[in-house]
Scaffold this motif. Structure first.
Motif, short mmCIF file in Angstrom:
data_model
loop_
_atom_site.label_atom_id
_atom_site.label_comp_id
_atom_site.label_asym_id
_atom_site.label_seq_id
_atom_site.Cartn_x
_atom_site.Cartn_y
_atom_site.Cartn_z
N MET A 95 0.85 -1.19 0.00
CA MET A 95 0.00 0.00 0.00
C MET A 95 0.89 1.25 0.00
SD MET A 95 -2.78 -1.46 2.75
CE MET A 95 -3.89 -0.06 2.79
N GLY A 96 0.36 2.32 -0.56
CA GLY A 96 1.13 3.57 -0.59
C GLY A 96 2.36 3.50 -1.46
N GLY A 97 2.31 2.64 -2.50
CA GLY A 97 3.48 2.44 -3.34
C GLY A 97 3.39 3.10 -4.71
N GLY A 98 2.20 3.61 -5.05
CA GLY A 98 2.04 4.23 -6.36
C GLY A 98 1.89 3.24 -7.50
N ASN A 171 11.02 1.85 2.53
CA ASN A 171 10.23 1.59 3.74
C ASN A 171 9.37 2.77 4.15
OD1 ASN A 171 11.07 -1.04 4.12
ND2 ASN A 171 12.94 -0.40 5.15
N CYS A 172 8.47 3.18 3.27
CA CYS A 172 7.54 4.26 3.62
C CYS A 172 6.34 4.14 2.70
CB CYS A 172 8.21 5.63 3.49
SG CYS A 172 8.91 5.98 1.87
N GLU A 173 5.25 4.76 3.14
CA GLU A 173 4.06 4.87 2.29
C GLU A 173 3.88 6.34 1.97
OE1 GLU A 173 0.56 3.08 3.95
OE2 GLU A 173 1.61 1.20 4.43
N VAL A 174 3.54 6.65 0.73
CA VAL A 174 3.37 8.04 0.30
C VAL A 174 1.89 8.27 -0.01
CG1 VAL A 174 4.00 9.78 -1.41
CG2 VAL A 174 5.72 8.13 -0.63
N PRO A 175 1.20 9.09 0.80
CA PRO A 175 -0.21 9.38 0.51
C PRO A 175 -0.32 10.30 -0.71
CG PRO A 175 0.39 9.98 2.78
CD PRO A 175 1.65 9.77 2.02
N THR A 176 -1.10 9.88 -1.69
CA THR A 176 -1.28 10.64 -2.93
C THR A 176 -1.71 12.07 -2.67
OG1 THR A 176 -1.83 8.61 -4.12
CG2 THR A 176 -2.55 10.67 -5.12
N GLY A 236 4.53 7.58 -5.93
CA GLY A 236 5.48 6.81 -5.11
C GLY A 236 4.74 6.05 -4.01
N ALA A 237 5.47 5.30 -3.23
CA ALA A 237 6.89 5.33 -2.98
C ALA A 237 7.73 4.46 -3.90
CB ALA A 237 7.14 4.91 -1.53
N GLN A 261 12.03 -3.71 -0.08
CA GLN A 261 11.35 -4.77 -0.84
C GLN A 261 11.70 -4.62 -2.31
OE1 GLN A 261 7.20 -4.02 0.74
NE2 GLN A 261 7.02 -6.17 0.25
N THR A 262 11.86 -5.73 -2.99
CA THR A 262 12.21 -5.63 -4.41
C THR A 262 11.66 -6.82 -5.20
OG1 THR A 262 14.07 -5.42 -5.94
CG2 THR A 262 14.45 -6.71 -4.00
N TRP A 263 11.33 -6.55 -6.47
CA TRP A 263 10.80 -7.57 -7.37
C TRP A 263 11.46 -7.42 -8.74
CZ3 TRP A 263 7.91 -4.39 -4.29
CH2 TRP A 263 7.05 -4.97 -3.35
#
Length: 285
Positions: A95-98, A171-176, A236-237, A261-263
């Motif tokens: 969540m909060g990843g854009g 390691n953060c969530e960015v609120p749109t 983002g994030a 985290q990575t994919w």
């Protein structure tokens, strides 16, 4: 009982230009959406009652506020079937990843229940309903990579290249809302033509604001930039970088600090949700 399991893919904004702000506060933008094969998974099982159930609950999100539940509620007036539904969510997308996780979950719910409840609504109508849940929902409903204008609702199908990407989540969530209301956000980028967009001549107008407000994103951006052109998706994030091969993407992923985290993922111009739904429909006949 009948069960339908579908993915809910993430999206990337290959660029994001903010070209103006309307009197209602919404921003005019130009962006290029592409799906990736990192997905949540939703399983829909018809039930004998008329209830909507969702498991597991998402921490910090009230049941009726969950976009999956809201999407199901939107379809209730159109259903021919008398059944309810039990929905199981396997959450992968942060969540909060854009990357549109909540919007994609809502769209997959609309697509699945339109079939299971025999609503027989066309995609245009599903997208119109979905737009009330979020500006990104229609892109997932239509299920094809697209160039978007307006507030994101004017879509033109496109077929950008489909490289492998490294996707990185600090390691953060960015609120749109925080980014779109920041006084330093660029809101007057000149509009470009779709031909320029497909050459990926664009940038993300949110990047500098997000880097200033979130040092963690700034650190990750600087780190990823040593390997190639790092980009921010949405507000983002998450950051991403196109690679020349899967092997290159794997090499970069192997070097990513453990704190992020990575994919490794692949660009898709048709949505994995639509691919899976079409296979399910074909198997029913």
């Amino acid at each position: 009982m009948t069960t339908l399991t579908l993915p809910a893919p993430a999206k990337l904004n290959l660029f994001l230009h903010i070209t103006g702000q309307r009197s209602d506060g919404y921003h005019e933008l130009q962006t290029l959406f592409q799906f990736i094969d990192v997905c949540d998974q939703l399983s829909f099982t018809l039930t004998d009652d008329d209830q909507i159930a969702l498991t597991p609950a998402i921490a910090g999100v009230a049941f009726e506020s969950n976009l999956i539940v809201k999407a199901a509620r939107l379809l209730e007036p159109y259903k021919s079937a008398t059944s309810g539904v039990s929905i199981q969510l396997k959450k992968v997308l942060p969540m909060g990843g854009g990357i549109g996780g909540g919007s994609s979950d809502a769209a997959t719910t609309l697509l699945a229940l339109n079939q299971l409840w025999q609503c027989q609504l066309p995609l245009d109508k599903l997208a119109e309903l979905g737009k009330t849940l979020g500006a990104d929902v229609p892109i997932f409903v239509f299920g094809h990579a697209a160039y978007a204008e307006g507030i994101g609702e004017k879509l033109t199908q496109t077929t950008p290249e489909t490289p492998y990407y490294v996707l990185l989540k600090p390691n953060c969530e960015v609120p749109t809302v925080q980014i779109f209301t920041d006084k330093y956000l660029t809101r007057d980028t000149p509009a470009i033509r779709i031909s320029h967009a497909l050459k990926l001549d664009g940038h993300n107008d949110c990047l500098e604001v997000v880097r200033r407000l979130y040092p963690e994103v700034d650190d990750a951006f600087i780190w990823l930039s040593q390997f190639g052109e790092a980009k921010l998706t949405g507000t983002g994030a998450c950051l991403f970088m196109a690679c020349s091969s899967k092997e290159e993407a794997e090499r970069v992923k192997a070097a990513v600090p453990e704190k992020w985290q990575t994919w490794v993922c692949h660009g898709c111009n048709t949505s994995p949700a639509h691919d899976a739904l079409n296979q399910w429909i074909a198997a029913q006949h």
